[in-house]
Design a protein around this motif. Structure first.
Motif, short mmCIF file in Angstrom:
data_model
loop_
_atom_site.label_atom_id
_atom_site.label_comp_id
_atom_site.label_asym_id
_atom_site.label_seq_id
_atom_site.Cartn_x
_atom_site.Cartn_y
_atom_site.Cartn_z
N ASP A 123 -2.93 -7.51 3.03
CA ASP A 123 -2.51 -8.99 3.25
C ASP A 123 -0.93 -9.20 3.63
O ASP A 123 -0.63 -10.35 3.88
CB ASP A 123 -3.10 -9.28 2.01
N GLU A 124 -0.18 -8.34 4.79
CA GLU A 124 1.00 -8.09 4.90
C GLU A 124 1.00 -7.45 5.74
O GLU A 124 0.48 -6.81 6.36
CB GLU A 124 2.06 -8.59 3.53
N PRO A 125 2.30 -7.95 7.27
CA PRO A 125 2.62 -6.99 7.66
C PRO A 125 3.35 -5.56 7.52
O PRO A 125 4.26 -5.77 6.37
CB PRO A 125 3.35 -7.81 8.73
N GLU A 126 3.19 -4.66 8.14
CA GLU A 126 3.16 -3.49 8.15
C GLU A 126 5.43 -4.03 8.40
O GLU A 126 5.30 -4.68 9.12
CB GLU A 126 3.05 -2.80 9.11
N GLU A 127 5.71 -3.11 8.46
CA GLU A 127 7.14 -2.18 8.09
C GLU A 127 7.56 -1.02 9.05
O GLU A 127 7.05 -0.23 8.70
CB GLU A 127 8.09 -3.37 7.09
N ARG A 176 9.00 2.32 6.99
CA ARG A 176 8.37 1.80 5.80
C ARG A 176 7.46 2.07 5.70
O ARG A 176 6.57 1.08 6.25
CB ARG A 176 8.64 0.72 4.99
N TRP A 177 6.00 2.88 5.06
CA TRP A 177 4.71 2.71 4.43
C TRP A 177 4.17 2.16 3.19
O TRP A 177 4.76 2.53 2.47
CB TRP A 177 4.45 4.33 4.76
N LYS A 178 3.69 1.32 3.59
CA LYS A 178 3.13 0.24 2.63
C LYS A 178 1.15 0.47 2.58
O LYS A 178 0.73 0.99 3.19
CB LYS A 178 3.02 -1.15 3.29
N VAL A 179 1.18 0.95 1.12
CA VAL A 179 -0.49 1.26 0.85
C VAL A 179 -0.23 0.45 -0.39
O VAL A 179 0.35 -0.10 -1.10
CB VAL A 179 -0.45 2.19 -0.16
N LYS A 180 -1.18 -0.86 -0.33
CA LYS A 180 -1.95 -1.22 -1.65
C LYS A 180 -3.66 -0.01 -2.41
O LYS A 180 -4.15 -0.19 -1.71
CB LYS A 180 -2.42 -2.50 -1.10
#
Length: 596
Positions: free
Chosen positions: A194-198, A201-205
């Protein structure tokens, strides 16, 4: 013929009692070997592991016969190889040698082997049968083999590597062994971002049942094809085995899930004249290096501001309100029944897992405003047993057991832990923390990884001070005393110069709650203060070091003499910290108005 147990035993206690899975009651049984994975036709969301036991005889020897029983796959962190059980309860553990090894997880630097494969190829077995006899000379369980600098080998059973190195929660491993990767990825492991990648940086929910320590593996599985292939192979092997209708359990190959240099700490048995090691229990492993990981959680309340609407929302709606923080003396664990959706739940801790070397940088994702508020929960019903499967049915009296290992880093002493935490913050928040340095009397500030302490000056003979004050500047007394030092570190955060002062501690010995003597050190509060550019740091440091001696390190007595805002802080740990003293450092910074 009975087997001699060369190693001694030490008493340990675990809270769980296995409702099924152990051999005959009234006798003592040693967990000897993990022997593959079975599907569970009674509670399909909970695969079983086939475990080999040997009886511990009254003579102190082990039975020559091996007894195989099924144990929940999620319980292998409790039912460790070498643990001794009676009446479903753990009573003791075999004392094994402990050693940390430098290995390489790069493909080609390790191999998968087994006694069966070695026999087929006419090769030497993975380890001499005499040091740890298995039931079958051609045992088919897969083993990881790493080359060691000694010229020897490190042998790690694949199921042990899976149990300890594939994330921190039994839930993650249960999901990987039960569902195809497409379902794992889309429904059971990753919540919508529910938000853009950067970039960089790795994003994990994470989904609800997972623990924070699962995020490193899952981040690599999301962003690296190599890790994805490793984790998806777990279910694929189990499913392919059962499609072949083999009566045997599935002997799965478990590969390292990242590439590059690594460290493994294990308990086990030496062989090959002390050059090689059979790892029966994995104690710790290093993290893979890489970009920072931003971790979020499904329905997290980790937001700077609450939702604008105060009415009840949908987050955690229908979840039971009762979670047992304090475990009962005995917890009956079963894999024969799935947990009730509305029953109480509890957390059960596997043995701690040591994160070796430099931990991966993990930063919590914080929303500016919460998107939802907590929904209506239900009162959790009582439970007489606990299970780790998927919620199913009603009124069975079975609660949910969340089983996981707490990741820990070995402390290097409070002073060094604080310095390591400062370096960690610089990696975690590079845009805000632009510098971490330590102050030296001769060379000013330096930014090398290894800090230098400023030595305290001993009192002169003419100084009129009490004996305990006179001795305080020494870290070690005796015929050749060593002078105590102090770390004066500077963190440049958002352009502000925040200083942390930590005093070197004398080593001590203390007794724990069970009367065991442990290594410890003196306890001091830390000092955090802010200075402006016009402050003469040389004069201030000289004053500080002189005054601290007279108060024997009680820095709170010097607050009024500081040239700017200053506060003391305690070194209290937190469950959420990624490394020692992270929580203490964040707490210190908040005292001068810095929130990371």
């Amino acid at each position: 013929m009975a087997i001699q147990l060369i190693q001694g035993l030490k008493k340990i206690r675990k809270v769980i009692r296995l409702a099924s899975g152990l051999p005959d009651a009234g006798r003592q049984w040693v967990v000897w070997w993990y022997c593959g994975i079975n599907k569970n036709h009674q509670a399909e969301s909970q695969p079983s592991a086939l475990v080999a036991f040997r009886e511990l005889l009254s003579s102190g020897h082990l039975s020559d016969d091996v007894y195989h029983r099924r144990v929940p796959l999620t319980a292998l962190g409790q039912v460790r190889v070498g643990t001794v059980w009676k009446e479903g309860l753990c009573q003791a553990e075999v004392i094994l040698d402990t050693k940390e090894f430098a290995v390489d997880f790069t493909k080609g630097e390790w191999k998968l082997t087994s006694f069966w494969l070695a026999a087929e190829n006419g090769e030497l077995p993975p380890f001499p049968h005499g040091i740890y006899p298995l039931k079958y000379q051609k045992d088919q369980n897969w083993l990881l083999e790493f080359a060691l600098a000694t010229g020897g080998r490190l042998i790690v059973p694949c199921l042990e590597f899976f149990t300890r190195c594939y994330g921190r929660s039994a839930e993650l491993r249960r999901v990987l062994a039960t569902y195809p990767w497409s379902e794992c990825k889309e429904k059971r492991l990753y919540a919508p971002l529910d938000e853009p990648e950067e970039p960089d940086r790795w994003k994990v929910k994470l989904r609800k049942r997972l623990v924070n320590g699962d995020v490193v593996l899952l981040a690599h599985a999301k962003y690296e094809l190599y890790t994805e292939r490793a984790v998806k192979a777990i279910y694929a092997q189990i499913e392919a085995h059962y499609e072949s209708a083999s009566p045997k359990p599935a002997f799965i190959k478990v590969a390292p899930w990242f590439r590059g240099p690594a460290s493994i700490k294990a308990k086990g048995i030496w062989f090959d004249d002390g050059k090689s090691f059979l790892a029966l229990q994995v104690v710790g492993c290093s993290d893979p290096s890489g970009v920072p990981i931003l971790r979020g959680r499904e329905n997290s309340n980790n937001a700077k501001e609450r939702t604008e609407n105060d009415e009840p929302g949908s987050a955690w709606a229908g979840m039971p309100t009762r979670v047992l923080a304090k475990l009962p003396e005995i917890v009956d664990l079963t894999d024969e029944v799935e947990p009730d959706p509305s029953a109480i739940s509890m957390e059960i801790e596997d043995p701690e897992f040591e994160v070796l070397g430099q931990p991966r940088v993990v930063v919590e994702m914080k929303k500016n405003r919460a998107h939802s508020s907590s929904g209506q929960k239900v009162k959790g019903t009582d439970a007489s047993q606990f299970s780790s499967g998927e919620p199913y049915g009603r009124g069975q009296g079975v609660g949910y057991a969340s089983i996981h290992a707490r990741p820990v880093m070995e402390s290097e002493g409070m002073l060094r832990d604080m310095w390591n935490a400062m370096l960690f913050m610089k990696r975690a928040y590079p845009k805000r923390v632009t510098s971490v340095a330590f102050f030296t009397v001769n060379d000013g500030y330096k930014e090398t990884p290894e800090p230098t302490l400023i030595p305290f000056a001993p009192f002169a003979e003419k100084d009129d001070v009490k004996p305990d004050v006179r001795n305080w500047p020494y870290i070690r007394l005796g015929s050749s005393p060593d002078v105590r030092g102090v770390l004066v570190a500077r963190m440049t955060i958002d352009g502000r110069q925040i200083h942390i002062m930590e005093i070197q501690r004398r080593p001590q010995k203390r007794k724990d709650s069970q009367g065991n003597t442990q290594e410890a050190e003196e306890s001091f509060q830390g000092l955090v203060f802010e200075v402006t550019n016009h402050v003469n740091i040389d004069a201030w440091a000289d004053f500080l070091l002189t005054e601290v001696r007279g108060v024997k390190g009680v820095v709170g007595k010097l607050l009024r003499k500081c040239p700017g805002p200053a506060e003391t802080f305690r070194h209290l740990p937190a469950k959420t910290e990624e490394m020692p003293c992270e929580a203490a450092l964040k707490s210190a910074l908040t005292k001068v108005g810095v929130n990371l």
